[in-house]
Design a protein around this motif. Structure first.
Motif, PDB file in Angstrom:
ATOM      1  N   ASP A  39     -20.153  63.540 -11.515  1.00  0.00           N
ATOM      2  CA  ASP A  39     -18.885  64.077 -11.996  1.00  0.00           C
ATOM      3  C   ASP A  39     -17.766  63.434 -11.194  1.00  0.00           C
ATOM      4  N   THR A  40     -16.603  63.317 -11.784  1.00  0.00           N
ATOM      5  CA  THR A  40     -15.455  62.730 -11.109  1.00  0.00           C
ATOM      6  C   THR A  40     -15.204  63.454  -9.787  1.00  0.00           C
ATOM      7  N   GLY A  41     -15.118  62.675  -8.706  1.00  0.00           N
ATOM      8  CA  GLY A  41     -14.839  63.235  -7.397  1.00  0.00           C
ATOM      9  C   GLY A  41     -16.027  63.866  -6.705  1.00  0.00           C
ATOM     10  N   ARG A  42     -17.217  63.727  -7.244  1.00  0.00           N
ATOM     11  CA  ARG A  42     -18.415  64.327  -6.645  1.00  0.00           C
ATOM     12  C   ARG A  42     -19.462  63.260  -6.409  1.00  0.00           C
ATOM     13  N   GLY A  43     -20.496  63.610  -5.665  1.00  0.00           N
ATOM     14  CA  GLY A  43     -21.560  62.665  -5.340  1.00  0.00           C
ATOM     15  C   GLY A  43     -22.554  62.476  -6.476  1.00  0.00           C
ATOM     16  N   ARG A 101     -31.277  46.392  -4.276  1.00  0.00           N
ATOM     17  CA  ARG A 101     -31.099  47.652  -4.979  1.00  0.00           C
ATOM     18  C   ARG A 101     -29.608  47.878  -5.134  1.00  0.00           C
ATOM     19  N   THR A 102     -29.122  47.854  -6.352  1.00  0.00           N
ATOM     20  CA  THR A 102     -27.690  47.816  -6.595  1.00  0.00           C
ATOM     21  C   THR A 102     -27.302  48.803  -7.680  1.00  0.00           C
ATOM     22  N   LEU A 103     -26.143  49.425  -7.535  1.00  0.00           N
ATOM     23  CA  LEU A 103     -25.584  50.230  -8.615  1.00  0.00           C
ATOM     24  C   LEU A 103     -24.937  49.297  -9.623  1.00  0.00           C
ATOM     25  N   TYR A 104     -25.228  49.498 -10.875  1.00  0.00           N
ATOM     26  CA  TYR A 104     -24.692  48.669 -11.943  1.00  0.00           C
ATOM     27  C   TYR A 104     -23.639  49.454 -12.710  1.00  0.00           C
ATOM     28  N   PRO A 105     -22.937  48.834 -13.660  1.00  0.00           N
ATOM     29  CA  PRO A 105     -21.862  49.532 -14.368  1.00  0.00           C
ATOM     30  C   PRO A 105     -22.320  50.878 -14.947  1.00  0.00           C
ATOM     31  N   ASN A 106     -21.445  51.840 -14.857  1.00  0.00           N
ATOM     32  CA  ASN A 106     -21.761  53.207 -15.240  1.00  0.00           C
ATOM     33  C   ASN A 106     -21.605  53.440 -16.741  1.00  0.00           C
ATOM     34  N   LEU A 107     -22.417  54.333 -17.247  1.00  0.00           N
ATOM     35  CA  LEU A 107     -22.224  54.858 -18.597  1.00  0.00           C
ATOM     36  C   LEU A 107     -21.384  56.118 -18.439  1.00  0.00           C
ATOM     37  N   HIS A 108     -20.295  56.206 -19.152  1.00  0.00           N
ATOM     38  CA  HIS A 108     -19.334  57.280 -18.971  1.00  0.00           C
ATOM     39  C   HIS A 108     -19.396  58.263 -20.132  1.00  0.00           C
ATOM     40  N   LEU A 109     -19.472  59.535 -19.806  1.00  0.00           N
ATOM     41  CA  LEU A 109     -19.448  60.606 -20.802  1.00  0.00           C
ATOM     42  C   LEU A 109     -18.103  61.299 -20.677  1.00  0.00           C
ATOM     43  N   GLU A 110     -17.261  61.153 -21.684  1.00  0.00           N
ATOM     44  CA  GLU A 110     -15.909  61.708 -21.635  1.00  0.00           C
ATOM     45  C   GLU A 110     -15.789  62.858 -22.624  1.00  0.00           C
ATOM     46  N   VAL A 111     -15.297  63.983 -22.149  1.00  0.00           N
ATOM     47  CA  VAL A 111     -15.073  65.131 -23.028  1.00  0.00           C
ATOM     48  C   VAL A 111     -13.706  64.966 -23.676  1.00  0.00           C
ATOM     49  N   VAL A 112     -13.692  65.030 -24.989  1.00  0.00           N
ATOM     50  CA  VAL A 112     -12.433  64.929 -25.722  1.00  0.00           C
ATOM     51  C   VAL A 112     -12.247  66.189 -26.552  1.00  0.00           C
ATOM     52  N   LYS A 113     -11.010  66.449 -26.980  1.00  0.00           N
ATOM     53  CA  LYS A 113     -10.722  67.667 -27.729  1.00  0.00           C
ATOM     54  C   LYS A 113     -11.449  67.681 -29.070  1.00  0.00           C
ATOM     55  N   GLU A 114     -11.372  68.792 -29.758  1.00  0.00           N
ATOM     56  CA  GLU A 114     -12.128  69.053 -30.971  1.00  0.00           C
ATOM     57  C   GLU A 114     -13.623  69.128 -30.713  1.00  0.00           C
ATOM     58  N   HIS A 115     -13.978  69.459 -29.470  1.00  0.00           N
ATOM     59  CA  HIS A 115     -15.385  69.652 -29.094  1.00  0.00           C
ATOM     60  C   HIS A 115     -16.237  68.440 -29.368  1.00  0.00           C
ATOM     61  N   PHE A 116     -15.711  67.249 -29.116  1.00  0.00           N
ATOM     62  CA  PHE A 116     -16.464  66.009 -29.206  1.00  0.00           C
ATOM     63  C   PHE A 116     -16.854  65.577 -27.797  1.00  0.00           C
ATOM     64  N   LEU A 117     -17.970  64.904 -27.700  1.00  0.00           N
ATOM     65  CA  LEU A 117     -18.348  64.224 -26.472  1.00  0.00           C
ATOM     66  C   LEU A 117     -18.368  62.743 -26.791  1.00  0.00           C
ATOM     67  N   LYS A 118     -17.866  61.933 -25.904  1.00  0.00           N
ATOM     68  CA  LYS A 118     -17.815  60.493 -26.130  1.00  0.00           C
ATOM     69  C   LYS A 118     -18.609  59.812 -25.020  1.00  0.00           C
ATOM     70  N   CYS A 119     -19.669  59.142 -25.380  1.00  0.00           N
ATOM     71  CA  CYS A 119     -20.503  58.455 -24.394  1.00  0.00           C
ATOM     72  C   CYS A 119     -20.084  57.002 -24.360  1.00  0.00           C
ATOM     73  N   CYS A 120     -19.619  56.568 -23.242  1.00  0.00           N
ATOM     74  CA  CYS A 120     -19.067  55.219 -23.144  1.00  0.00           C
ATOM     75  C   CYS A 120     -19.672  54.483 -21.972  1.00  0.00           C
ATOM     76  N   MET A 121     -19.563  53.129 -22.034  1.00  0.00           N
ATOM     77  CA  MET A 121     -19.962  52.315 -20.907  1.00  0.00           C
ATOM     78  C   MET A 121     -18.722  51.790 -20.239  1.00  0.00           C
TER      79      MET A 121
END
Length: 121
Positions: A39-43, A101-121
């Motif tokens: 989550d944003t701002g968390r580990g 061992r490396t962290l690679y680009p993140n897949l982002h899950l963004e909450v948008v209005k109208e109760h949609f979830l948007k899964c993004c890279m």
């Protein structure tokens, strides 16, 4: 060169629907693949760790599958919720190769209005 590609670039789902993240990698020799959330701002929070012999593992609403021969993993989220974590991260470990061992680009899950979830890279 060791690489990880995640897809799709963008995927929108309604709350309660399912969402799948893809992770393709060229890491060799392969040690393990881990899916994390953040989550944003968390580990980072570990969801699932897959080793070469694992085909499928589950943790609550999350199910990860892996084909080590094809060098591909999927993370499936059942019944997406607005409270789900913001980021999904695929981490691939190489066997006996210090520093790979490396962290690679993140897949982002963004909450948008109208109760949609948007899964993004």
């Amino acid at each position: 060169k060791n690489q990880v590609e995640q897809s799709p670039p963008s995927l929108a789902v309604l709350e309660g629907e399912n969402c799948t993240f893809q992770c393709n990698y060229t890491v060799s020799p392969f040690n393990n693949l881990r899916w994390y959330t953040q989550d944003t701002g968390r580990g980072l929070v570990s969801l699932i760790t897959m080793t070469y012999s694992d085909n499928k593992k589950s943790n609550g609403r999350y199910t990860a599958t892996m084909d080590a021969t094809a060098k591909h993993s999927s993370l499936h989220l059942t019944a997406a919720q607005l409270s789900d974590p913001a980021f999904y991260i695929c981490v691939v470990g190489a066997l006996c190769s210090p520093g790979t061992r490396t962290l690679y680009p993140n897949l982002h899950l963004e909450v948008v209005k109208e109760h949609f979830l948007k899964c993004c890279m």
